[in-house]
Design a protein around this motif. Structure first.
Motif, PDB file in Angstrom:
ATOM      1  N   LYS A  94      12.507  55.309  12.027  1.00  0.00           N
ATOM      2  CA  LYS A  94      12.833  53.905  11.843  1.00  0.00           C
ATOM      3  C   LYS A  94      14.307  53.475  11.044  1.00  0.00           C
ATOM      4  O   LYS A  94      14.557  52.155  11.158  1.00  0.00           O
ATOM      5  CB  LYS A  94      11.691  53.526  10.761  1.00  0.00           C
ATOM      6  N   LEU A  95      14.650  54.430  10.417  1.00  0.00           N
ATOM      7  CA  LEU A  95      15.829  54.144   9.634  1.00  0.00           C
ATOM      8  C   LEU A  95      17.175  54.474  10.296  1.00  0.00           C
ATOM      9  O   LEU A  95      17.348  55.717  11.054  1.00  0.00           O
ATOM     10  CB  LEU A  95      15.849  54.585   8.280  1.00  0.00           C
ATOM     11  N   PRO A  96      18.325  53.966   9.914  1.00  0.00           N
ATOM     12  CA  PRO A  96      19.860  54.514  10.525  1.00  0.00           C
ATOM     13  C   PRO A  96      19.838  55.902   9.823  1.00  0.00           C
ATOM     14  O   PRO A  96      19.413  56.321   8.663  1.00  0.00           O
ATOM     15  CB  PRO A  96      20.618  53.492   9.840  1.00  0.00           C
ATOM     16  N   ALA A  97      20.733  56.693  10.434  1.00  0.00           N
ATOM     17  CA  ALA A  97      20.919  58.196  10.054  1.00  0.00           C
ATOM     18  C   ALA A  97      21.582  58.174   8.773  1.00  0.00           C
ATOM     19  O   ALA A  97      21.321  59.317   8.085  1.00  0.00           O
ATOM     20  CB  ALA A  97      21.748  59.050  11.121  1.00  0.00           C
ATOM     21  N   ASP A  98      22.329  57.160   8.525  1.00  0.00           N
ATOM     22  CA  ASP A  98      23.044  57.325   7.265  1.00  0.00           C
ATOM     23  C   ASP A  98      22.342  56.896   5.804  1.00  0.00           C
ATOM     24  O   ASP A  98      22.954  57.090   4.735  1.00  0.00           O
ATOM     25  CB  ASP A  98      24.555  56.596   7.179  1.00  0.00           C
ATOM     26  N   ALA A  99      21.199  56.224   6.138  1.00  0.00           N
ATOM     27  CA  ALA A  99      20.585  55.795   5.031  1.00  0.00           C
ATOM     28  C   ALA A  99      20.144  56.888   4.069  1.00  0.00           C
ATOM     29  O   ALA A  99      20.046  56.637   2.665  1.00  0.00           O
ATOM     30  CB  ALA A  99      19.032  55.165   5.470  1.00  0.00           C
ATOM     31  N   PHE A 100      19.626  58.043   4.371  1.00  0.00           N
ATOM     32  CA  PHE A 100      19.144  59.183   3.377  1.00  0.00           C
ATOM     33  C   PHE A 100      20.265  60.216   3.447  1.00  0.00           C
ATOM     34  O   PHE A 100      20.260  60.806   2.150  1.00  0.00           O
ATOM     35  CB  PHE A 100      17.953  59.769   4.318  1.00  0.00           C
ATOM     36  N   THR A 101      20.930  60.548   4.438  1.00  0.00           N
ATOM     37  CA  THR A 101      21.889  61.777   4.266  1.00  0.00           C
ATOM     38  C   THR A 101      23.134  61.404   3.462  1.00  0.00           C
ATOM     39  O   THR A 101      23.605  62.577   3.203  1.00  0.00           O
ATOM     40  CB  THR A 101      22.172  62.343   5.824  1.00  0.00           C
ATOM     41  N   ALA A 102      23.293  60.442   3.188  1.00  0.00           N
ATOM     42  CA  ALA A 102      24.437  60.101   2.038  1.00  0.00           C
ATOM     43  C   ALA A 102      24.344  60.867   1.042  1.00  0.00           C
ATOM     44  O   ALA A 102      25.291  60.863   0.311  1.00  0.00           O
ATOM     45  CB  ALA A 102      24.799  58.504   2.077  1.00  0.00           C
ATOM     46  N   VAL A 103      22.971  60.895   0.351  1.00  0.00           N
ATOM     47  CA  VAL A 103      23.043  61.622  -0.710  1.00  0.00           C
ATOM     48  C   VAL A 103      22.715  63.008  -0.785  1.00  0.00           C
ATOM     49  O   VAL A 103      22.338  63.692  -1.949  1.00  0.00           O
ATOM     50  CB  VAL A 103      21.645  60.875  -1.431  1.00  0.00           C
ATOM     51  N   VAL A 104      22.513  63.666   0.444  1.00  0.00           N
ATOM     52  CA  VAL A 104      22.180  65.041   0.515  1.00  0.00           C
ATOM     53  C   VAL A 104      23.194  65.993  -0.404  1.00  0.00           C
ATOM     54  O   VAL A 104      22.730  66.869  -0.822  1.00  0.00           O
ATOM     55  CB  VAL A 104      22.247  65.522   2.114  1.00  0.00           C
ATOM     56  N   PRO A 105      24.520  65.871  -0.190  1.00  0.00           N
ATOM     57  CA  PRO A 105      25.480  66.704  -0.851  1.00  0.00           C
ATOM     58  C   PRO A 105      25.031  66.707  -2.505  1.00  0.00           C
ATOM     59  O   PRO A 105      25.282  67.784  -3.068  1.00  0.00           O
ATOM     60  CB  PRO A 105      26.677  66.185  -0.706  1.00  0.00           C
ATOM     61  N   VAL A 106      24.723  65.597  -3.041  1.00  0.00           N
ATOM     62  CA  VAL A 106      24.482  65.441  -4.279  1.00  0.00           C
ATOM     63  C   VAL A 106      23.343  66.344  -4.685  1.00  0.00           C
ATOM     64  O   VAL A 106      23.219  66.926  -5.630  1.00  0.00           O
ATOM     65  CB  VAL A 106      24.447  64.021  -4.686  1.00  0.00           C
ATOM     66  N   LEU A 107      22.178  66.062  -3.742  1.00  0.00           N
ATOM     67  CA  LEU A 107      20.989  66.844  -4.000  1.00  0.00           C
ATOM     68  C   LEU A 107      20.967  68.288  -3.889  1.00  0.00           C
ATOM     69  O   LEU A 107      20.469  69.171  -4.554  1.00  0.00           O
ATOM     70  CB  LEU A 107      19.777  66.462  -2.892  1.00  0.00           C
ATOM     71  N   ILE A 108      21.921  68.790  -3.034  1.00  0.00           N
ATOM     72  CA  ILE A 108      22.009  70.352  -2.707  1.00  0.00           C
ATOM     73  C   ILE A 108      23.006  70.710  -4.004  1.00  0.00           C
ATOM     74  O   ILE A 108      22.583  71.955  -4.517  1.00  0.00           O
ATOM     75  CB  ILE A 108      22.816  70.724  -1.491  1.00  0.00           C
ATOM     76  N   LEU A 109      23.673  70.059  -4.447  1.00  0.00           N
ATOM     77  CA  LEU A 109      24.746  70.520  -5.535  1.00  0.00           C
ATOM     78  C   LEU A 109      23.842  70.662  -6.778  1.00  0.00           C
ATOM     79  O   LEU A 109      23.965  71.552  -7.647  1.00  0.00           O
ATOM     80  CB  LEU A 109      25.946  69.565  -5.667  1.00  0.00           C
TER      81      LEU A 109
END
Length: 253
Positions: A94-109
């Motif tokens: 339903k959502l654009p690809a960038d809507a969630f993956t933008a925060v991925v690096p912060v979550l992983i770190l």
């Protein structure tokens, strides 16, 4: 898919299955490989998710000895993974690809920081928490697993790193047992997302099948050797893979 492409995708599947068994982040190998061969991002993500399901299942099977005595924990967190994986899969559609993956690096770190601090946090929690709370992490941990499930259903890269970061920091248990539980929860997330994708999304079944074969072999291999790693080494592997995953995501962004 020609022979060279099949070999490359299959090899990526083997590597992804092995890394998922020990840490998580296998998607960061197979997903970019599919993109490199010209697959559209959403199609690559969907096909990759389906292909990795047998791999995480084989990894969970490989860690079956470490799963003994964790039935209650797996049922508790499994419900969160099921709900989260379903939600994440629906968001992907339903959502654009960038809507969630933008925060991925912060979550992983953030997860990597938790892994580094895990011994100190475990000692702190042992002093301040009751035995029951240390056994399952309480309500905050359930919601943490839920959030990780949403992320895993949406994209999936490094969900294992996030789970191990939380588990190692807030649950007082052997790291290998926690890694075994992580594999089961990742299987649930990937599995429910795969069901959604099969039902309503376009899938490249050749790519999914090649990844499935490779990830199954990799999952069994990773489980076999990952169990032998001392906690300190496993923790180091988690941090290295997590930081690498963050760098890849930042560069791609």
């Amino acid at each position: 898919m020609d022979a060279l492409e099949a070999v490359a995708v299959g090899a990526a599947g083997v590597a992804a299955g092995a890394i998922n068994a020990v840490v998580g982040s296998g998607t960061l190998i197979t997903f970019p490989t599919l993109l490199a061969f010209g697959y559209p991002p959403v199609l690559a993500n969907v096909s990759n998710n389906i292909g990795l399901v047998p791999g995480v299942l084989s990894a969970a099977y490989g860690y079956r000895r470490e799963l003994k005595g964790q039935k209650k924990r797996l049922i508790r967190f499994g419900t969160a993974s099921l709900i989260g994986g379903l939600t994440g899969a629906l968001l992907l559609l339903k959502l654009p690809a960038d809507a969630f993956t933008a925060v991925v690096p912060v979550l992983i770190l953030a997860a990597c920081v938790l892994v580094v601090l895990q011994p100190r946090l475990s000692r702190w929690s042992k002093q301040r928490q009751t035995t029951a709370r240390r056994a399952d992490g309480g309500v905050p941990m359930w919601f943490g697993v839920l959030g990780t499930g949403v992320y895993g259903g949406y994209f999936g890269a490094a969900q294992g790193v996030l789970l191990m970061g939380m588990f190692g920091s807030f649950i007082h248990d052997d790291l290998q047992r926690l890694n075994a539980a992580k594999n089961v929860l990742a299987s649930i997330v990937n599995g429910v997302a795969a069901v959604v994708f099969i039902a309503v999304a376009d899938v490249d079944w050749v790519a999914a099948a090649v990844i499935a074969v490779g990830s199954t072999l990799g999952g069994l291999t990773g489980a076999k050797f990952g169990r032998r790693l001392p906690p300190a080494v496993l923790r180091a592997v988690i941090v290295v893979v997590g930081v690498t995953a963050s760098v890849i995501m930042l560069v791609r962004g």
